[in-house]
Design an enzyme around this catalytic site. Structure first.
Site, PDB file in Angstrom:
ATOM      1  N   LYS A 167      53.286  94.359  74.426  1.00  0.00           N
ATOM      2  CA  LYS A 167      54.477  93.887  74.877  1.00  0.00           C
ATOM      3  C   LYS A 167      55.129  92.678  74.083  1.00  0.00           C
ATOM      4  O   LYS A 167      56.082  92.609  73.833  1.00  0.00           O
ATOM      5  CB  LYS A 167      54.698  93.758  76.367  1.00  0.00           C
ATOM      6  CG  LYS A 167      54.218  94.884  77.056  1.00  0.00           C
ATOM      7  CD  LYS A 167      55.073  96.236  76.730  1.00  0.00           C
ATOM      8  CE  LYS A 167      54.638  97.518  77.620  1.00  0.00           C
ATOM      9  NZ  LYS A 167      53.617  98.164  77.056  1.00  0.00           N
ATOM     10  N   GLU A 253      59.397  86.897  81.728  1.00  0.00           N
ATOM     11  CA  GLU A 253      60.732  86.972  81.566  1.00  0.00           C
ATOM     12  C   GLU A 253      61.527  86.776  82.610  1.00  0.00           C
ATOM     13  O   GLU A 253      61.170  86.732  83.795  1.00  0.00           O
ATOM     14  CB  GLU A 253      60.652  88.339  81.157  1.00  0.00           C
ATOM     15  CG  GLU A 253      59.960  88.911  79.872  1.00  0.00           C
ATOM     16  CD  GLU A 253      60.107  90.293  79.517  1.00  0.00           C
ATOM     17  OE1 GLU A 253      59.724  90.500  78.298  1.00  0.00           O
ATOM     18  OE2 GLU A 253      60.808  91.108  80.425  1.00  0.00           O
ATOM     19  N   ARG A 346      54.654 107.736  73.783  1.00  0.00           N
ATOM     20  CA  ARG A 346      53.882 109.159  74.424  1.00  0.00           C
ATOM     21  C   ARG A 346      55.178 109.780  74.890  1.00  0.00           C
ATOM     22  O   ARG A 346      56.464 109.424  74.993  1.00  0.00           O
ATOM     23  CB  ARG A 346      53.080 108.782  75.376  1.00  0.00           C
ATOM     24  CG  ARG A 346      53.800 108.056  76.394  1.00  0.00           C
ATOM     25  CD  ARG A 346      52.644 107.756  77.838  1.00  0.00           C
ATOM     26  NE  ARG A 346      53.048 106.765  78.841  1.00  0.00           N
ATOM     27  CZ  ARG A 346      53.973 106.909  79.760  1.00  0.00           C
ATOM     28  NH1 ARG A 346      54.676 107.900  79.797  1.00  0.00           N
ATOM     29  NH2 ARG A 346      54.146 106.009  80.500  1.00  0.00           N
TER      30      ARG A 346
END
Length: 755
Positions: A167, A253, A346
């Site tokens: 990430k 965040e 995916r």
């Protein structure tokens, strides 16, 4: 409506909808008349040559509905398919759907044993491997191991997966590519004080999430500095359990107060072509996990929509992506700005939504791109299809109890009936009636996907389809999904990730239970009792007939039901019903109950001369058609084969759960509820920690024990004010459902101990 018994014929039952003109996709080259125009390409030395090696054999390294869904398309393409199963899944549908299935042994986590799975593929000479979603689907080491073994990995290159799977790294790449990211800290300093300092710089509220995160696991919202350390500890523990080593590395965040979760389905080939197949709004969530997904996203202007698509394609091309992927964004409802969140490398759980609005089969695309083919459609062709196909919504049918904090459940599917499927109603399921939903894996029973000419039509179709769903044997979220579809805020498109909390008063308002429900339950029980005794005697009480044939006397039978339904306003109350037969299939039914409105005075409603016809498709199911004075009502009564006193009644699109009260307990049941003396495990679980100590006085709602089930942490809270007498288990203990976790002191003991 159809009932789903365990038969081979129904294991692979609902193919993805295909338009009438859908034919096998041609192999295209720039010189052919059907060439696909490149969209936003990288420079590629192979862009003028298409090298195709069709996939002929496949190992599906997954389980449940996604394994069945992949096998369905593979079979249609003539690909020989092999599946895998653990001991828990030995009798599962996915273990039976393919010509060959390989055992992984007793460990429930064996689907994560990448080395063994690759070795099995090589041992059996299998050409390609599809990872599905979850498990190893986003593990770059596994993708690389397949490549090194000469096995075609039906997914993106390992390098792209690694860059997007980290990430912190992915946000660096996105920032460099000009894709906006949420302000935050993505660095390597992971000390508690360092992260807390970063949170202060960003300003609360902040969001903690694992660099390996996904599916809401290892994610916590921190509103104040005081709770930061505890939330960090909890997030890290859950992330480690879900993602293994490295999962405890956290991002900090800025938390967007009113966010929407909007994601873009992208697809890229090996020649630098990349397209966006529309966006999906996945804002309606619980525990940071999606419940409803829809496309197109509501209340989104075209300029923002096209910008999202373009930024998603830019994100995919920035890492040389190949195959199906989803670029997720946070959209700030207050500012209208959107930010890159992550890329799922995916096929997504909710991919059928995009298939519905584009008329495509994305698994087929995966096979063709993995074989070396170019993308079959251009961006312009996809956009034209989106305009033609209307709107689609997917609802995830979970084994869980929304009224108890969406706590997961498990158990045998005693009864399962589903909506009729069509081009506009699709079901992707991993279970049939008689199967067991295990606590060892995710509790998703099925996905229900509907399509309408517009969003309003799709919502109405979804609600109608949900009303036809019948499940007995475990708790589900079906009744909650119906209420979501009826919510005016959802109908208006006023969605955000905090939707359920914001509208919880409307979504969790108990519904009244009509007297006709209890009347039908009594008639169903009467039919069951008469059917059970008919083999030995056709006589009813006192040697006379009572039942659904010609009556010879005015006989009466009484029943008492306790409402055991968290969604009912009458939950816990006892209702008495008397049935008197007056003729052939003709009855008088009296329903007596005590309501708050009647100030404790019992009230009664009598239905006279009602005609009731019954059918019993099995020993535990009774179907009733009853003509009440003002309406005809059809019902299905299902009795739990393990406990005959547990009843489920499906009537007018709603499920009501009842307990048949034995006469000896009737008076006691009418009294006040007994004070809870203990707290039990709601399902099989692992004890993570006790939050209280023996002898401690606690208030109602105080945290008692933190447990883990299906890799999710859950806090068990006190149902009452009291004193802890005993903690029955310690950290690390494994408990079965119903195991006592905490004992309280008796009320009398506490009172006598007071000075």
């Amino acid at each position: 409506m159809r009932s789903l018994p365990r038969t081979a014929r129904q294991r692979l039952r609902v193919p993805p909808p295909r338009p009438a003109h859908h034919l096998p996709l041609p192999i295209t080259t720039p010189s052919s008349s059907a060439a696909v125009a490149p969209i936003a390409t990288h420079a590629s030395t192979s862009s003028t040559t298409t090298i195709v090696k069709p996939i002929t054999s496949l190992l599906i390294a997954n389980r449940g509905e996604i394994a069945l869904r992949i096998a369905r398309t593979a079979s249609a393409m003539g690909i020989t398919t092999t599946t895998l199963y653990t001991d828990i899944d030995a009798a599962s549908q996915h273990a039976r759907c393919a010509p060959s299935s390989l055992a992984l042994g007793p460990s429930a986590s064996a689907y994560l044993d990448g080395a063994r799975i690759v070795a099995l593929a090589k041992q059996h000479g299998i050409q390609a491997l599809h990872p599905g979603y979850g498990f190893l689907s986003e593990n770059p080491a596994f993708a690389r191991a397949c490549e090194d073994a000469g096995i075609v990995f039906v997914g993106p290159p390992a390098r792209a997966m690694a860059e997007m799977g980290d990430k912190a790294r992915s946000k660096e790449i996105m920032t460099a590519a000009g894709v906006p990211c949420v302000p935050g800290y993505h660095g390597g300093e992971q000390g508690v004080e360092e992260l807390a300092a970063r949170a202060r710089e960003i300003r609360y509220p902040v969001l903690l999430k694992s660099v390996k995160g996904g599916g809401g696991k290892g994610m916590r919202i921190v509103k104040t500095e005081e709770e930061f350390e505890a939330q960090l500890r909890s997030a890290r523990a859950e992330a480690r359990a879900s993602f293994g080593e490295g999962g405890e590395v956290m991002l900090v965040e800025k938390y967007i107060v009113r966010p929407r979760h909007v994601e873009v389905q992208v697809f890229a080939d090996q020649y630098g072509n990349c397209v966006a197949l529309g966006e999906r709004d996945c804002s309606v969530q619980r525990r940071h996990q999606k419940i409803l997904e829809e496309s197109p996203a509501p209340a989104l202007d075209d300029a923002t929509r096209k910008d999202l698509w373009e930024k998603a394609r830019t994100a995919a091309l920035a890492v040389g992506y190949v195959g199906a992927g989803t670029v997720e964004f946070i959209l700030d409802k207050d500012s209208g700005e959107f930010y890159f969140m992550e890329m799922n490398t995916r096929l997504q759980v909710e991919h059928p939504v995009s298939e519905m609005v584009t008329g495509t089969d994305l698994v087929e695309w995966q096979f063709r791109v993995a074989a070396g083919e170019r993308l079959p459609l251009t961006q312009d062709e996809i956009e034209a299809r989106i305009l033609e196909h209307g709107a689609a919504i997917e609802a995830r049918i979970y084994a869980e109890n929304p009224e108890k904090g969406f706590f997961p459940d498990s158990g045998k599917l005693v009864h399962l009936a589903t909506p009729e499927t069509s081009a506009d109603v699709r079901i992707d399921a991993g279970f049939v009636e008689g199967d067991t939903v295990s606590e060892a894996y995710d509790g998703m029973i099925a996905k229900l996907i509907v399509r309408g000419k517009d969003r309003e039509t799709a919502i109405r179709k979804m609600e109608l389809a949900l009303r036809e769903y019948e499940v007995v044997g475990l708790s589900t979220n079906i009744e909650f999904l119906k209420r979501l579809c009826q919510s005016q805020a959802f109908i208006d498109g006023d969605v955000e990730t905090g939707f359920i909390d914001k509208w919880k008063d409307d979504l969790f308002t108990p519904r009244p239970t009509a007297n006709e429900v209890f009347a039908q339950a009594a008639l169903g029980m009467l039919d069951a009792q008469i059917s059970a005794s008919s083999s030995s005697s056709s006589a009813g009480p006192h040697g006379e007939t009572l039942g659904f044939s010609k009556a010879r006397t005015l006989s009466e039978r009484k029943f008492a039901f306790r409402v055991q339904d968290d969604t009912s306003a009458e939950e816990g109350k006892v209702v008495e019903v008397s049935v008197t037969q007056t003729g052939n299939k003709l009855f008088n039914v009296a329903v007596s109950r005590t309501d708050v409105a009647s100030e404790g005075v019992p009230t009664s409603e009598v239905f006279k001369n009602i005609v009731c016809e019954s059918a019993s498709p099995s020993d535990t199911k009774t179907k009733l058609t009853t003509f009440f004075p003002l309406s005809r009502i059809e019902s299905t009564l299902v009795r739990d084969p393990t406990r005959d006193d547990r009843l489920s009644l499906f009537q007018l699109g709603h499920k009501t759960e009842l307990h048949l009260v034995a006469p000896s307990w009737f008076d006691k049941a009418l009294g006040l509820k007994e004070l809870t003396a203990s707290v039990v495990a709601p399902m099989p679980c692992k004890i993570l920690r006790n939050e209280v100590s023996e002898g401690q006085e606690v208030e109602k709602g105080a945290p008692l024990v933190v447990i883990e089930s299906m890799k999710m942490e859950t806090v068990i809270r006190s149902p009452q004010k009291g004193v802890i007498k005993k903690l029955a288990h310690k950290e690390g203990d494994i408990c079965k459902a119903g195991t006592v976790l905490v004992l309280f002191e008796d009320t009398e003991d506490v009172s006598s101990a007071e000075p």
